[in-house]
Design a protein around this motif. Sequence first.
Motif, PDB file in Angstrom:
ATOM      1  N   ALA A 147      38.686  33.501  27.765  1.00  0.00           N
ATOM      2  CA  ALA A 147      37.818  33.108  28.879  1.00  0.00           C
ATOM      3  C   ALA A 147      37.582  34.288  29.821  1.00  0.00           C
ATOM      4  O   ALA A 147      36.477  34.467  30.361  1.00  0.00           O
ATOM      5  N   CYS A 148      38.607  35.073  30.039  1.00  0.00           N
ATOM      6  CA  CYS A 148      38.465  36.253  30.915  1.00  0.00           C
ATOM      7  C   CYS A 148      37.482  37.249  30.289  1.00  0.00           C
ATOM      8  O   CYS A 148      36.635  37.824  30.975  1.00  0.00           O
ATOM      9  N   GLY A 168      33.902  38.601  31.551  1.00  0.00           N
ATOM     10  CA  GLY A 168      33.807  40.034  31.808  1.00  0.00           C
ATOM     11  C   GLY A 168      34.822  40.527  32.821  1.00  0.00           C
ATOM     12  O   GLY A 168      34.615  41.544  33.492  1.00  0.00           O
ATOM     13  N   LYS A 169      35.961  39.825  32.932  1.00  0.00           N
ATOM     14  CA  LYS A 169      36.963  40.211  33.929  1.00  0.00           C
ATOM     15  C   LYS A 169      38.230  40.792  33.283  1.00  0.00           C
ATOM     16  O   LYS A 169      38.753  40.223  32.319  1.00  0.00           O
ATOM     17  N   PRO A 170      38.715  41.876  33.839  1.00  0.00           N
ATOM     18  CA  PRO A 170      39.971  42.455  33.339  1.00  0.00           C
ATOM     19  C   PRO A 170      41.101  41.445  33.480  1.00  0.00           C
ATOM     20  O   PRO A 170      41.129  40.686  34.465  1.00  0.00           O
ATOM     21  N   VAL A 171      42.004  41.463  32.530  1.00  0.00           N
ATOM     22  CA  VAL A 171      43.095  40.499  32.554  1.00  0.00           C
ATOM     23  C   VAL A 171      44.392  41.160  32.113  1.00  0.00           C
ATOM     24  O   VAL A 171      44.425  41.916  31.144  1.00  0.00           O
ATOM     25  N   LEU A 172      45.443  40.887  32.873  1.00  0.00           N
ATOM     26  CA  LEU A 172      46.775  41.333  32.471  1.00  0.00           C
ATOM     27  C   LEU A 172      47.500  40.077  32.018  1.00  0.00           C
ATOM     28  O   LEU A 172      47.791  39.187  32.823  1.00  0.00           O
ATOM     29  N   CYS A 173      47.772  40.013  30.724  1.00  0.00           N
ATOM     30  CA  CYS A 173      48.381  38.813  30.153  1.00  0.00           C
ATOM     31  C   CYS A 173      49.843  39.059  29.832  1.00  0.00           C
ATOM     32  O   CYS A 173      50.177  39.982  29.079  1.00  0.00           O
ATOM     33  N   GLU A 174      50.714  38.223  30.382  1.00  0.00           N
ATOM     34  CA  GLU A 174      52.132  38.322  30.020  1.00  0.00           C
ATOM     35  C   GLU A 174      52.292  38.158  28.517  1.00  0.00           C
ATOM     36  O   GLU A 174      51.466  37.513  27.875  1.00  0.00           O
ATOM     37  N   LYS A 175      53.318  38.730  27.967  1.00  0.00           N
ATOM     38  CA  LYS A 175      53.554  38.548  26.529  1.00  0.00           C
ATOM     39  C   LYS A 175      53.924  37.088  26.283  1.00  0.00           C
ATOM     40  O   LYS A 175      54.532  36.489  27.160  1.00  0.00           O
ATOM     41  N   PRO A 176      53.584  36.514  25.130  1.00  0.00           N
ATOM     42  CA  PRO A 176      52.803  37.109  24.053  1.00  0.00           C
ATOM     43  C   PRO A 176      51.315  36.983  24.339  1.00  0.00           C
ATOM     44  O   PRO A 176      50.904  36.098  25.083  1.00  0.00           O
ATOM     45  N   TRP A 198      42.362  26.342  35.680  1.00  0.00           N
ATOM     46  CA  TRP A 198      42.409  27.788  35.465  1.00  0.00           C
ATOM     47  C   TRP A 198      41.032  28.379  35.152  1.00  0.00           C
ATOM     48  O   TRP A 198      40.747  29.532  35.472  1.00  0.00           O
ATOM     49  N   SER A 199      40.160  27.593  34.535  1.00  0.00           N
ATOM     50  CA  SER A 199      38.862  28.181  34.186  1.00  0.00           C
ATOM     51  C   SER A 199      38.024  28.419  35.441  1.00  0.00           C
ATOM     52  O   SER A 199      37.273  29.397  35.519  1.00  0.00           O
ATOM     53  N   GLY A 200      38.167  27.553  36.417  1.00  0.00           N
ATOM     54  CA  GLY A 200      37.480  27.777  37.695  1.00  0.00           C
ATOM     55  C   GLY A 200      37.971  29.064  38.344  1.00  0.00           C
ATOM     56  O   GLY A 200      37.192  29.844  38.903  1.00  0.00           O
ATOM     57  N   LEU A 201      39.262  29.281  38.241  1.00  0.00           N
ATOM     58  CA  LEU A 201      39.835  30.513  38.810  1.00  0.00           C
ATOM     59  C   LEU A 201      39.252  31.744  38.118  1.00  0.00           C
ATOM     60  O   LEU A 201      38.882  32.727  38.777  1.00  0.00           O
ATOM     61  N   VAL A 202      39.151  31.678  36.815  1.00  0.00           N
ATOM     62  CA  VAL A 202      38.624  32.831  36.071  1.00  0.00           C
ATOM     63  C   VAL A 202      37.198  33.154  36.534  1.00  0.00           C
ATOM     64  O   VAL A 202      36.814  34.317  36.673  1.00  0.00           O
ATOM     65  N   ASP A 203      36.443  32.102  36.789  1.00  0.00           N
ATOM     66  CA  ASP A 203      35.034  32.310  37.145  1.00  0.00           C
ATOM     67  C   ASP A 203      34.801  32.552  38.635  1.00  0.00           C
ATOM     68  O   ASP A 203      33.682  32.892  39.035  1.00  0.00           O
ATOM     69  N   ALA A 204      35.828  32.368  39.441  1.00  0.00           N
ATOM     70  CA  ALA A 204      35.636  32.446  40.893  1.00  0.00           C
ATOM     71  C   ALA A 204      35.065  33.801  41.320  1.00  0.00           C
ATOM     72  O   ALA A 204      35.447  34.850  40.792  1.00  0.00           O
ATOM     73  N   GLU A 205      34.162  33.747  42.277  1.00  0.00           N
ATOM     74  CA  GLU A 205      33.493  34.961  42.763  1.00  0.00           C
ATOM     75  C   GLU A 205      34.463  35.951  43.399  1.00  0.00           C
ATOM     76  O   GLU A 205      34.281  37.151  43.315  1.00  0.00           O
TER      77      GLU A 205
END
Lengths: 334, 334, 334, 334
Positions: free
Chosen positions: C83-84, C88-96, C56-63
């Motif tokens: 990590a998001c 510096g990337k916007p993130v929509l996080c499911e609850k919680p 998942w961290s690679g995904l967060v950093d992917a160009e």
Amino acid sequence: MTVRVGVIGTGNIGADHVRRLSRQVSGARVTAVFDVAAQRAQDVARDVGAVAHPGWSGLVDAEDVDAVVIASPGPLHAEQVLACIDAGKPVLCEKPLATTGEDALKVIEAEVALGRRLVQVGFMRRYDRAYRVVKAAMDDGSIGEPLLAHMVHRNASVPDTFTSDMSMTDSVIHEIDTIRWLFDQEIVATTVVASKPSPLAAGRLRDPQLVLFKLTDGAVVNVEVFVNCRYGYDVRCEVVGSEGSVSMDNPSTNALLRAGRRAESVPADWRVRFDLAYLEEMQEWVDGLAKGVVSGPSSWDGYAAAVVANRAVHALAEGTRSLVELVDRPVLYS
Amino acid sequence: MTVRVGVIGTGNIGADHVRRLSRQVSGARVTAVFDVAAQRAQDVARDVGAVAHPGWSGLVDAEDVDAVVIASPGPLHAEQVLACIDAGKPVLCEKPLATTGEDALKVIEAEVALGRRLVQVGFMRRYDRAYRVVKAAMDDGSIGEPLLAHMVHRNASVPDTFTSDMSMTDSVIHEIDTIRWLFDQEIVATTVVASKPSPLAAGRLRDPQLVLFKLTDGAVVNVEVFVNCRYGYDVRCEVVGSEGSVSMDNPSTNALLRAGRRAESVPADWRVRFDLAYLEEMQEWVDGLAKGVVSGPSSWDGYAAAVVANRAVHALAEGTRSLVELVDRPVLYS
Amino acid sequence: MTVRVGVIGTGNIGADHVRRLSRQVSGARVTAVFDVAAQRAQDVARDVGAVAHPGWSGLVDAEDVDAVVIASPGPLHAEQVLACIDAGKPVLCEKPLATTGEDALKVIEAEVALGRRLVQVGFMRRYDRAYRVVKAAMDDGSIGEPLLAHMVHRNASVPDTFTSDMSMTDSVIHEIDTIRWLFDQEIVATTVVASKPSPLAAGRLRDPQLVLFKLTDGAVVNVEVFVNCRYGYDVRCEVVGSEGSVSMDNPSTNALLRAGRRAESVPADWRVRFDLAYLEEMQEWVDGLAKGVVSGPSSWDGYAAAVVANRAVHALAEGTRSLVELVDRPVLYS
Amino acid sequence: MTVRVGVIGTGNIGADHVRRLSRQVSGARVTAVFDVAAQRAQDVARDVGAVAHPGWSGLVDAEDVDAVVIASPGPLHAEQVLACIDAGKPVLCEKPLATTGEDALKVIEAEVALGRRLVQVGFMRRYDRAYRVVKAAMDDGSIGEPLLAHMVHRNASVPDTFTSDMSMTDSVIHEIDTIRWLFDQEIVATTVVASKPSPLAAGRLRDPQLVLFKLTDGAVVNVEVFVNCRYGYDVRCEVVGSEGSVSMDNPSTNALLRAGRRAESVPADWRVRFDLAYLEEMQEWVDGLAKGVVSGPSSWDGYAAAVVANRAVHALAEGTRSLVELVDRPVLYS
């Protein structure tokens, strides 16, 4: 055979009963009335051809009175009911049976001593068709095992003299009886939480409140009581079971589409909502009397309701959970 | 004063009336009954302490009969009503007043000759609360000017002997009276369209059918009549006006949530749906008699309904639009 | 401009989000997915032309990932959101947002340190039309001053692994956010009462339960949570004010009349009930991103909900009233 | 792949489509627009980054237009659709496909000559969830054999230019398509009855009207059309079958209790009621185009609807029953 009824108290409720017994109930006739407001009593009496008595005890003892209806102020109920038992006359007493558990117990003791039921308490909701549908669904297994219930009890408004205690003893007492009847169980504990008070509630009245009741088998029932809801009289319940849920809302048959809205009427007050229940209650009571039977809500129901209501008053005042303790239930009421 | 009632016909409806007058209506007593099935009449009579007469005309003339209820087969109604008028006794006649306009006219003529109303026709819907809400919304301007209405009349099923004509004379006749009463107008023309027949409709019965009525002022009302809908008794209406619409559906107070569904009960039959309307009808009739007044649906209403129903039968048979022609309305009925 | 989204977690909810972003949301494309179940991730990726990442961290950093959606198990959320923010990337996080208040606070601190919002929490109900009607009625004065609310949260059933605590952290957490949002207030205290347990609730699960919340201004809200109600997914609320009440029930448009019943469908689960809310949530999120704005439920909302849910768990375990204490609200969230 | 759409007509409906395709539909982009009101076209174009064309035929032929949406005045539809077929481009044409059956036939002939479907007619109700529930209940046997239907089509008001004919060609045409789709049958005859006219209907507009349709298998459908009902947009239907009935009413989720009333909102207009249906329609159309498939309401549906609507106009004018005659249905549409 026509049952001759004497009615004590001819205020709103009492006058309704007189009219109902005289004009809508088959097999009954009002022969005697009493009210501390003598003129009011005479007006009501004249209207139906009855006699206005100068005192309630004379009415109870009158020869042409076969049975008594009590619609006087609550604090007088216990003494008047005891007098009826003493006179051996069936009596339908508006709620409450008594304002304290102790007084209600005296009625029970007198009735038990007599060995047969004479007293019925005016919990008219048990005669309401919608409530009966709820009870039927609980009893026939439609919702599985009943686990929890929600009740709403809202009045449009109350007089300035209405107090937070009266929310319990005058309004919630109907819910208490309804819960006991629907679940066929006793209430063992209660908690009361006052919500943010309505700015429209007069003086120190805490309104709305949320009341929790715990039943013998652990089921929890919450009751919202709100006596200044403004928009109407709104009494609802939902009983949730392990397989489904049954609910009751205001009767609905008509809708008006106009100005962007589909609107249905909300009952203005309890007389509109429960007029048929009162009629059924009275007719069944009179039918029973003709057969020598009293079978509606009993002194025990009146006693239990009074005790629980008073425990709710206590819970509100102390901000604690209050346990309910009842005496052993006499065989007469089993 | 207790009104002593004689009931002609103790089938389902008649027996209900006997029970109602004896046990639920205040101020009435059933003293006499008659039925061609003598045993049935005797059973009913014994149950309420009445006398079973050997013939209906004897019942009409009996000294202890102040007023008569007719619940015999429709073809006998006109003659029996005429006998009541002859005897000067008030009579509540189940619909239809007569099976032909001509016979209904004879009743009108007799009553007009007498100079006062004795006859009430059993259009009980006028006493139903939900219909009264519809009428109130029409009369008080809530919907503006009434322009159009939709009616649905569904029965779960009918006996094999039921015919397409009976859909008009037995079922739609209630809608006819309802329309005339709600709009306070006469019906001037009618068209009937048979839809695709239900495979569950017996024999040659055309079912469902759609009936159109045109009123004096041009308003159109369409009525669906379907006497094999299977699922229950379903009577509804909606009146559409220039400013809004008012509708009436089955009474709804309770819901059962179970197995993926929120379900409400549909009335099984007209007795379930209209029991309170019958009670109101009877109580008001008896109350009126005590004051010497007959004020419910009149012979004129019975006459107009019979004529319109017969024109609908004609329209169905001929596949044409049938005009309705009524005699001038006697002053007695204005 | 098309927003390129990476989705972490492709279980039921995550796969729904991938499908929604790819096929229903305008202006978005899913370019990357990750799931611990690699095959599932690859299946989902192939279906929409995305790449399945090995971590998942690679995904967060992917160009080619402009923004991230997190639908992984709750205990991983806080770390992934951090990590998001780090990227510096916007993130929509499911609850919680986090399973503890402490972890949620770390997110808040990171976001506050950054000085702008990147995080949105997936409280999709705020995008539901029916809930928005409730809020509108509260905000525009239609019901006067809001005083009290009732919430019902029922699921048909839950897996055997579901615990009493999860009733709070998985189910009631939605009600917590709803209450805070509707009333625009914080919750200051909570009490939990377990009712008679459903015989159909597995093992030691206490179900149903009744949860009371007190708000800053004194308003009380009661929530029934019942995760084994069997009949469907049933989410309702009613907010009672000083002048009226506004309520929300299951959407209703169709009725089936059959076999003595008028029946409406109850949603089977939350996906049926809230599919449009999820769509609105995603579309508004993507529209905002295109304008560089994050405006939905914030980290603060996620933090407050986590704290309150955990206090409810505590209240249930201890059988006491639990007070809720929150840190001061950073200016970023005012 | 992104479908590049050109939109002809940027009035209310067209502008809605442009916005929807640009902002809510996944996989589509509006590249070109045209309107006789050049400024309006330019405003709309600028808003979504499209080009405003000086003529509609240039738009149809433009290289960056993969598919066309027609939302111009009805009389122009047929010619524009034919141009699209000529250009080999898929086209979604708002109803009506043509204002005469002859013109609609030309479209059919062109499409049949081409050998594949390019045309979809904008009968958006087929994408509405509530109508789909009705259809599902008809198709899965829930109501037995469909026998009869009732439809209500009410608009709050119409412009002064609206005529009695337009009640058929603009309003009832939606019901015509709905009936054909729900029953999967053709309409074979129609009758129109004007009711008492609303005093609020302008000039010579006959409003409300009642329209009867007979289907191939004999089923009858009645439609009330009332375009000055004042209170809102109200579209309903009920289909009655041999075993039950399925109905559709306005969506209902929220209620407001206030001032003696329980009120629900009625949609203000068709955009409120059918916004989700339009979105589904567009998304499905775009999804199909990406796969090279056109599967929505066809030219045949547009032709049949146009013919029936015109026969209804004739029936109203002549006061007679009008038979509907259609050409044989080409295999392309089976």
